[in-house]
Design a protein around this motif. Structure first.
Motif, mmCIF file in Angstrom:
data_model
loop_
_atom_site.group_PDB
_atom_site.id
_atom_site.type_symbol
_atom_site.label_atom_id
_atom_site.label_comp_id
_atom_site.label_asym_id
_atom_site.label_seq_id
_atom_site.Cartn_x
_atom_site.Cartn_y
_atom_site.Cartn_z
ATOM 1 N N PHE A 80 58.056 52.614 48.856
ATOM 2 C CA PHE A 80 57.143 52.123 47.829
ATOM 3 C C PHE A 80 56.736 50.705 48.238
ATOM 4 C CE2 PHE A 80 56.973 50.221 43.323
ATOM 5 C CZ PHE A 80 55.696 50.685 43.075
ATOM 6 N N VAL A 81 55.434 50.489 48.378
ATOM 7 C CA VAL A 81 54.919 49.161 48.748
ATOM 8 C C VAL A 81 54.029 48.700 47.596
ATOM 9 C CG1 VAL A 81 53.669 47.814 50.465
ATOM 10 C CG2 VAL A 81 54.904 49.877 51.174
ATOM 11 N N ALA A 82 54.411 47.606 46.957
ATOM 12 C CA ALA A 82 53.668 47.212 45.765
ATOM 13 C C ALA A 82 53.802 45.723 45.499
ATOM 14 C CB ALA A 82 54.155 47.990 44.552
ATOM 15 N N THR A 112 46.241 42.230 46.963
ATOM 16 C CA THR A 112 47.469 43.018 47.102
ATOM 17 C C THR A 112 47.211 44.507 47.300
ATOM 18 O OG1 THR A 112 48.702 41.394 45.806
ATOM 19 C CG2 THR A 112 49.640 43.610 45.916
ATOM 20 N N GLU A 115 46.491 45.042 50.883
ATOM 21 C CA GLU A 115 47.654 44.684 51.698
ATOM 22 C C GLU A 115 48.688 45.814 51.639
ATOM 23 O OE1 GLU A 115 49.752 40.969 50.838
ATOM 24 O OE2 GLU A 115 51.302 41.477 52.302
ATOM 25 N N ALA A 116 48.945 46.303 50.433
ATOM 26 C CA ALA A 116 49.906 47.406 50.279
ATOM 27 C C ALA A 116 49.411 48.652 51.007
ATOM 28 C CB ALA A 116 50.119 47.704 48.794
ATOM 29 N N LEU A 117 48.095 48.915 50.910
ATOM 30 C CA LEU A 117 47.547 50.119 51.538
ATOM 31 C C LEU A 117 47.616 50.031 53.056
ATOM 32 C CD1 LEU A 117 46.174 52.863 50.918
ATOM 33 C CD2 LEU A 117 43.961 51.703 51.130
ATOM 34 N N GLY A 120 51.151 50.503 54.074
ATOM 35 C CA GLY A 120 51.462 51.932 53.885
ATOM 36 C C GLY A 120 50.925 52.768 55.046
ATOM 37 N N VAL A 132 54.208 57.348 51.731
ATOM 38 C CA VAL A 132 54.360 56.013 51.153
ATOM 39 C C VAL A 132 53.512 55.932 49.897
ATOM 40 C CG1 VAL A 132 54.033 53.539 51.517
ATOM 41 C CG2 VAL A 132 54.758 54.977 53.419
ATOM 42 N N THR A 134 51.805 53.398 47.234
ATOM 43 C CA THR A 134 51.420 51.990 47.071
ATOM 44 C C THR A 134 50.891 51.802 45.654
ATOM 45 O OG1 THR A 134 49.112 52.273 47.764
ATOM 46 C CG2 THR A 134 50.727 51.922 49.505
ATOM 47 N N THR A 136 49.562 48.666 42.457
ATOM 48 C CA THR A 136 49.374 47.309 41.964
ATOM 49 C C THR A 136 48.936 47.353 40.506
ATOM 50 O OG1 THR A 136 48.477 45.146 42.546
ATOM 51 C CG2 THR A 136 46.940 46.978 42.597
ATOM 52 N N ALA A 170 47.600 53.420 41.663
ATOM 53 C CA ALA A 170 48.527 53.864 42.706
ATOM 54 C C ALA A 170 47.784 54.723 43.709
ATOM 55 C CB ALA A 170 49.678 54.650 42.091
#
Lengths: 336, 336
Positions: A80-82, A112, A115-117, A120, A132, A134, A136, A170
């Motif tokens: 999980f990237v968040a 963000t 960045e998370a994507l 991922g 993954v 992601t 925010t 998400a």
């Protein structure tokens, strides 16, 4: 080497956004994109006792909707990237706790989401993960309290100020074919145009958006015609005009190809001043509205440039200027 | 697939920490590890007008020292991965601005050092970059002001409270052979043991450290004898006793192999209560002292488990407990 040019990754594998989830608050639910989101709350509290917990609910629900639509169980998520806008990334932290996913917390203010994507996509492309998730979020009330004034004071805003989007979003990234393929991503530099006005983030962020867009095209040896749409995150009415002018000076005539999520999300009669902002702005407009446009064949490929003002109230008090960053991800429609 | 088990990456390539840089404040410069750091400031302000700017100076200088020792120019850095403890990650953001590196901001509270390092290693292993610089920092005065009370109030601390380490640390990651090879990394889950006492972070973080260590050994099918040292970031005197007991209950008899950076960094006569904490704690002890131990052949391989309390003053006021996370990186000495 997947690094192409200075700052851009061209992914080796076909990486897809399997599914997305978007949940928004009342103002977004009354805007021009109201039919583009998965769920809408009519109350800013989202059935929670505080704004911070409301924001948590929005991110959690966006994830639940995303997994439900993808028909993927929580257990199938490797990482999980968040991140979010609240101090200590609390929304993402507590959602990670509730969901039980291995977690990488990221912070890029309103950039963000991309960045998370891009992290991922990297995890999938580099074979560090199979799936993954992601996410925010941002919340008008929580952001006002933290960054500006408690809303109960009724402090007046400047016309150049933005309205923080209340929403959670998400995106599930994997190699599972879907209508949305990620081709490339450009991680931004921190750029500071010398702005020091916390009521005008658009002007602070425009140079960062332009720097990342310019670098993306330079790294891939492409020009603006490579994309149907070039979309900035939340420059708003003031910042997007500046960005367009700066792009022109760089030789990039984006014209009608150019959009800004902050401009798109509210009607001008909605009293949102310069437009939407906050981590959720670029996220819900992209994963809601723009992905729908791709599904309907109206957009073939787009460059999403999420923009973040790395604004700190403490630093403003110490007479520092506001640096900004923008991260870009190129997404293309796959016909099935 | 480099993902081994549930949460652990076994890197395919030989990834090295080419060089490190550590700069600390006065209290760290008077502690038992005083000869292990590259530079020491005798004043908490580090020749800057504010504590926040002092912290920025520490991170910047750690980077400069690191690049100088590695004999690598700034232009050879593909990406900068960094984070810190201050709201909006301001130290990392402003350092990224000054250095001009493409930047990925991360947040894991005091686990940030290993989160940045594992993302850095991933970027190299996945061929997304040739050289990645990672960094973190914390500052006693800046952290007290933000999280607790202005130090000028002279509020008394509990014995279970930690003392935020004043320091900056950087590590340069690449495929260039060096005495320090990264073999594997485990990204942690957010774990909440139900602690709600902001004056006792060790107790809050111990369950997260144990969860990541247990998962690391499980994923790699190893036991505690695989490492000369198993080192937690900043559990301090209180938390490290709890962690050791919990590891025992999990069947891991770490015994003399176990160390905690928060315990190591100060003398007991230094009035540091439960010991050191803050993003810089694990960072300067690892990149300073422990890397020196490796160079001198005293340590062959070690698992560094950076621990972060995802503590938010706002959430404490809303009666929420303190979730924590720990990220682990396995480093082995390479004899030349």
């Amino acid at each position: 080497m997947k690094l192409t040019g200075k700052q851009t990754w061209l992914f080796e594998n076909d990486i897809y956004i399997e599914e997305t989830g978007t949940v928004v608050g009342p103002k977004e639910g009354e805007g021009p994109l109201r039919h583009q989101f998965d769920r809408t709350y009519e109350d800013l509290y989202c059935e929670q006792p505080s704004w911070e917990l409301a924001e948590r609910q929005l991110m959690k629900e966006a994830i639940e909707v995303c997994l439900e639509k993808a028909n993927v169980r929580k257990e199938a998520i490797d990482f999980f990237v968040a991140g979010d806008l609240l101090n200590q990334n609390v929304t993402a932290n507590y959602v990670a706790r509730e969901m039980g996913f291995p977690f990488l917390g990221v912070f890029g203010a309103c950039s963000t989401v991309m960045e998370a994507l891009l992290i991922g996509a990297m995890l999938i492309d580099g074979q560090f993960a199979r799936r993954v998730l992601t996410a925010t979020s941002s919340h008008y009330g929580a952001a006002e309290r933290q960054f500006r004034f408690p809303t109960t004071l009724g402090v007046q805003k400047a016309n150049s100020a933005a309205w923080t989007v209340t929403g959670g979003a998400a995106a599930l990234v994997s190699k599972q074919p879907s209508p949305f393929r990620i081709r490339a991503a450009t991680a931004g530099k921190v750029i500071d145009g010398g702005s020091d006005n916390p009521l005008n983030m658009g002007t602070a962020m425009a140079p960062a958006a332009v720097d990342t867009i310019r670098q993306h095209f330079f790294d891939l040896q492409l020009d603006e015609r490579a994309y149907d749409l070039i979309v900035t995150g939340d420059l708003g009415k003031v910042g997007s005009i500046i960005a367009k002018q700066m792009l022109k000076e760089e030789g990039l005539e984006v014209g009608e190809r150019y959009r800004d999520c902050g401009v798109m999300i509210y009607h001008s009669e909605q009293n949102a001043f310069a437009g939407g902002s906050g981590c959720a702005c670029c996220a819900v407009v992209t994963y809601g509205h723009l992905f729908n446009e791709m599904k309907r064949g109206k957009v073939k490929n787009m460059l999403i440039v999420a923009t973040g003002a790395l604004f700190s109230p403490t630093m403003i008090k110490q007479k520092q200027t506001i640096p900004s960053i923008a991260h870009a991800v190129a997404i293309e429609a796959v016909s099935r």
